[in-house]
Design an enzyme around this catalytic site. Structure first.
Site, short mmCIF file in Angstrom:
data_model
loop_
_atom_site.label_atom_id
_atom_site.label_comp_id
_atom_site.label_asym_id
_atom_site.label_seq_id
_atom_site.Cartn_x
_atom_site.Cartn_y
_atom_site.Cartn_z
N LYS A 153 -4.31 -14.72 6.76
CA LYS A 153 -4.30 -13.77 7.86
C LYS A 153 -4.77 -14.52 9.10
CE LYS A 153 -5.12 -8.84 8.39
NZ LYS A 153 -5.81 -7.64 7.84
N THR A 167 -10.22 -7.84 7.61
CA THR A 167 -10.68 -6.51 8.01
C THR A 167 -11.20 -5.78 6.77
OG1 THR A 167 -8.94 -6.51 9.69
CG2 THR A 167 -10.05 -4.43 9.25
N GLU A 176 6.84 -7.19 3.69
CA GLU A 176 5.68 -6.30 3.71
C GLU A 176 5.93 -5.22 4.74
OE1 GLU A 176 2.66 -9.15 4.60
OE2 GLU A 176 3.24 -9.37 6.70
#
Length: 274
Positions: free
Chosen positions: A140, A28, A173
């Protein structure tokens, strides 16, 4: 707006592997002034994802050119790039699949990020732990069910973000961001060799800190390490970096609070660069 394999189109085959199995990876990208921010780092991470998932090799120069063309159509926004293994049959095997699908989409920039960057964010401890899988760590990939469930917790708890641990209780995270914390001139971030996403902004911050007078360490720590921090920040490619005001890690116990923004103010100008 959507582009599939370079053409303006918004329909994907039901037998695409991303639909059937979440078989692919994505990134992204923040678009600012018609430019795709940190594009080389995004391409590098996509390449790592393709390699780890044994996907067909792409024409990376062509993809990069297409990303730049799409970004040029937008003054400020979000450009998402999905790489699917392609169309396939019912089973898991991908031996006969050689044509990946490239899906690009362009959407508006999340306006709340401007506000959150000014006021800072609050975190709560996610009840959903992240599974340990070294082979998928860092990339990802399209299997984001953990994040879907964590986001549900965030919405129900009415907090800004969640602190996420792995199944051994170690820091990983946040739901959509990486995390750093500082004690004096020592800065720490979780070791992501077992699970988690190696965010593009995390990579950028590591580069910046390596050329600073801060001492950076990638560590395996339990969340209590944050109780003794002078400062905590979170980051992703869109934020790009935000100060954490407080973390509510345990019910019926006081939140861990942070007053200083020394590291945040140091990093912000570099993180905003294209």
């Amino acid at each position: 707006m959507y582009w599939i394999n370079g053409k303006l189109y918004d329909q994907l085959s039901a037998n695409d592997r991303s639909v059937q199995f979440g078989d692919g990876c994505f990134t992204t990208i923040r678009v600012e002034q018609g430019q795709a921010a940190l594009l080389p780092l995004h391409i590098k991470r996509l390449q790592k994802g393709v390699e780890k998932l044994f996907m067909p090799v792409l024409d990376w120069m062509q993809l990069e050119s297409h990303i730049k063309q799409v970004a040029a159509e937008c003054e400020s926004g979000v450009l998402k790039v999905i790489l699917s293994r392609g169309n396939g049959g019912r089973g898991y095997s991908f031996d006969s699949i050689s044509e990946p699908n490239q899906i690009l989409s362009l959407s508006s920039y999340p306006e709340q990020y401007h506000t959150l960057r000014e006021r800072g964010v609050s975190l709560g401890l996610s009840p959903v732990a992240m599974g340990i899988n070294p082979h998928l760590a860092g990339i990802k990939h399209l299997n984001r069910l953990e994040q879907v469930l964590i986001k549900r917790f965030i919405e129900q708890a009415k907090i800004d973000e969640a602190l996420v641990l792995d199944s051994d209780g170690l820091l990983v995270e946040c739901c959509t961001a990486n995390i750093f914390w500082r004690r004096g001139k020592n800065v720490y971030t979780p070791d992501l060799s077992q699970c988690g996403v190696e965010g593009v902004m995390r990579q950028k911050i590591i580069q910046v800190l390596e050329d600073s007078d801060y001492n950076l360490s990638c560590v395996m720590r339990y969340p209590e390490a944050l109780a003794h921090a002078d400062e905590v920040i979170i980051c992703n490619s869109l934020m790009p970096v935000m100060a954490v005001n407080q973390i509510l890690a345990h019910k019926n116990q006081p939140a861990w609070k942070y007053q200083t923004r020394e590291l945040h103010e140091y990093l912000l100008p570099e993180c905003l660069r294209l």
